[in-house]
Design a protein around this motif. Structure first.
Motif, PDB file in Angstrom:
ATOM      1  N   LEU A  39      64.314  53.128  24.828  1.00  0.00           N
ATOM      2  CA  LEU A  39      62.858  53.153  24.693  1.00  0.00           C
ATOM      3  C   LEU A  39      62.288  54.457  25.241  1.00  0.00           C
ATOM      4  N   PHE A  40      62.850  54.929  26.354  1.00  0.00           N
ATOM      5  CA  PHE A  40      62.392  56.207  26.896  1.00  0.00           C
ATOM      6  C   PHE A  40      62.726  57.350  25.947  1.00  0.00           C
ATOM      7  N   LEU A  41      63.954  57.338  25.395  1.00  0.00           N
ATOM      8  CA  LEU A  41      64.351  58.389  24.462  1.00  0.00           C
ATOM      9  C   LEU A  41      63.470  58.386  23.215  1.00  0.00           C
ATOM     10  N   LYS A  42      63.080  57.193  22.776  1.00  0.00           N
ATOM     11  CA  LYS A  42      62.193  57.097  21.617  1.00  0.00           C
ATOM     12  C   LYS A  42      60.849  57.744  21.918  1.00  0.00           C
ATOM     13  N   ASN A  43      60.299  57.465  23.100  1.00  0.00           N
ATOM     14  CA  ASN A  43      59.032  58.090  23.497  1.00  0.00           C
ATOM     15  C   ASN A  43      59.172  59.607  23.591  1.00  0.00           C
ATOM     16  N   ALA A  44      60.270  60.032  24.210  1.00  0.00           N
ATOM     17  CA  ALA A  44      60.497  61.473  24.355  1.00  0.00           C
ATOM     18  C   ALA A  44      60.630  62.139  22.995  1.00  0.00           C
ATOM     19  N   GLY A  45      61.293  61.450  22.061  1.00  0.00           N
ATOM     20  CA  GLY A  45      61.460  62.013  20.718  1.00  0.00           C
ATOM     21  C   GLY A  45      60.152  62.194  19.998  1.00  0.00           C
ATOM     22  N   HIS A  46      59.239  61.239  20.172  1.00  0.00           N
ATOM     23  CA  HIS A  46      57.926  61.363  19.540  1.00  0.00           C
ATOM     24  C   HIS A  46      57.184  62.589  20.075  1.00  0.00           C
ATOM     25  N   ILE A  47      57.287  62.802  21.385  1.00  0.00           N
ATOM     26  CA  ILE A  47      56.591  63.937  21.990  1.00  0.00           C
ATOM     27  C   ILE A  47      57.249  65.250  21.578  1.00  0.00           C
ATOM     28  N   ALA A  48      58.577  65.261  21.547  1.00  0.00           N
ATOM     29  CA  ALA A  48      59.283  66.480  21.152  1.00  0.00           C
ATOM     30  C   ALA A  48      58.939  66.904  19.734  1.00  0.00           C
ATOM     31  N   ALA A  49      58.642  65.928  18.884  1.00  0.00           N
ATOM     32  CA  ALA A  49      58.351  66.236  17.486  1.00  0.00           C
ATOM     33  C   ALA A  49      56.879  66.497  17.233  1.00  0.00           C
ATOM     34  N   GLY A  50      56.031  66.201  18.223  1.00  0.00           N
ATOM     35  CA  GLY A  50      54.587  66.285  18.001  1.00  0.00           C
ATOM     36  C   GLY A  50      53.949  67.499  18.621  1.00  0.00           C
ATOM     37  N   PRO A  51      52.606  67.546  18.621  1.00  0.00           N
ATOM     38  CA  PRO A  51      51.873  68.653  19.242  1.00  0.00           C
ATOM     39  C   PRO A  51      52.160  68.682  20.733  1.00  0.00           C
ATOM     40  N   ASN A  52      52.757  69.750  21.204  1.00  0.00           N
ATOM     41  CA  ASN A  52      53.352  69.757  22.531  1.00  0.00           C
ATOM     42  C   ASN A  52      52.398  69.474  23.681  1.00  0.00           C
ATOM     43  N   SER A  53      51.422  70.330  23.898  1.00  0.00           N
ATOM     44  CA  SER A  53      50.635  70.239  25.114  1.00  0.00           C
ATOM     45  C   SER A  53      49.817  68.957  25.176  1.00  0.00           C
ATOM     46  N   ASN A  54      49.180  68.587  24.083  1.00  0.00           N
ATOM     47  CA  ASN A  54      48.357  67.385  24.104  1.00  0.00           C
ATOM     48  C   ASN A  54      49.193  66.137  24.309  1.00  0.00           C
TER      49      ASN A  54
END
Length: 250
Positions: A39-54
């Motif tokens: 679940l943590f890796l899934k969250n991290a993956g979403h952030i890694a693929a999205g607009p970084n700073s926001n």
């Protein structure tokens, strides 16, 4: 940070806490730890693929000091499979569990291997953990890094290429002179995409990017995709001596 036995450390502490609170001895705490990590890796993956700073700012705000582990843990303990544990684990116990990631144990070869590598090259951790977590864990396990990079420095998470390129830039080295060492093939694939050398460390049941049906990770010399495959950091230090490589980054 392939010097750390994350999964084994988490499972051990879950089992101890379960025994203390009289939870079902038959509960599969290895499965619980794996679900929490996924679940943590899934969250991290979403952030890694999205607009970084926001995205990073938003997640930090939600996660507060526990860097999202607490939110994910609460959700997991509220699920049907784990509600029996959630019913007896209060805020204090949950906070304690989240602090597991500040006291992870090292693999048996980690300290010796890192000291041997440190004599030859720059060794720097590059992790999605927050800086305080990485400092606490490194001190707890006695890991002698020259530098610790948290991906939060770069407002992203691995496997976003920015995490690797920024770490390399701060070391003032070209990517091809740096080696990413990991027990996670997904981490190495991303690093390879930025031009870094790749070294896979076999760690039993540790690679969250592989399933039991995946082919064995092999070196390029053996028809695989990574530059080297080793069984320990001690072996990696020997490989560097033998191959007479230049500067490398852990």
């Amino acid at each position: 940070m392939s010097g750390l036995g994350r999964k084994a450390s988490v499972i051990s502490e879950l089992e101890d806490l379960a025994q203390k609170h009289g939870l079902q001895p038959g509960s599969d705490w290895e499965q619980f730890g794996e679900e929490w990590r996924q679940l943590f890796l899934k969250n991290a993956g979403h952030i890694a693929a999205g607009p970084n700073s926001n995205s990073m700012e938003s997640m930090h705000r939600k996660a507060n000091k526990f860097f999202s582990f607490k939110i994910i843990l609460d959700d997991l303990l509220g699920s049907p499979d784990w509600s029996h544990a959630g019913a007896v684990l209060g805020d204090a116990e949950r906070d304690y569990l989240c602090q597991i990631f500040h006291r992870l144990k090292g693999w048996p070869d980690a300290v010796e291997g890192l000291h041997a590598l440190k004599k030859q090259v720059i060794i720097a951790a590059l992790s999605n953990g927050n800086l305080r977590q990485l400092i606490d864990t490194s001190k707890y396990a006695g890991l002698p890094w020259d530098m610790i990079f948290s991906a939060e420095f770069f407002n992203t998470y691995k496997p976003n290429p920015k995490a690797y390129t920024e770490a390399v830039r701060h070391l003032a080295l070209p990517a091809e002179s740096c080696g990413m060492v990991s027990a996670h093939i997904g981490d190495l694939r991303a690093a390879a995409g930025t031009g870094m050398k790749t070294i896979y460390v076999r760690r039993p049941n540790e690679d969250a990017f592989r399933s039991g049906e995946d082919d064995e990770v092999k070196s390029k010399a053996g028809g695989g995709e990574v530059d080297y495959v080793v069984d320990s950091l001690v072996q990696l230090a020997d490989v560097l001596v033998t191959s007479d490589k230049g500067d490398a980054k852990k």
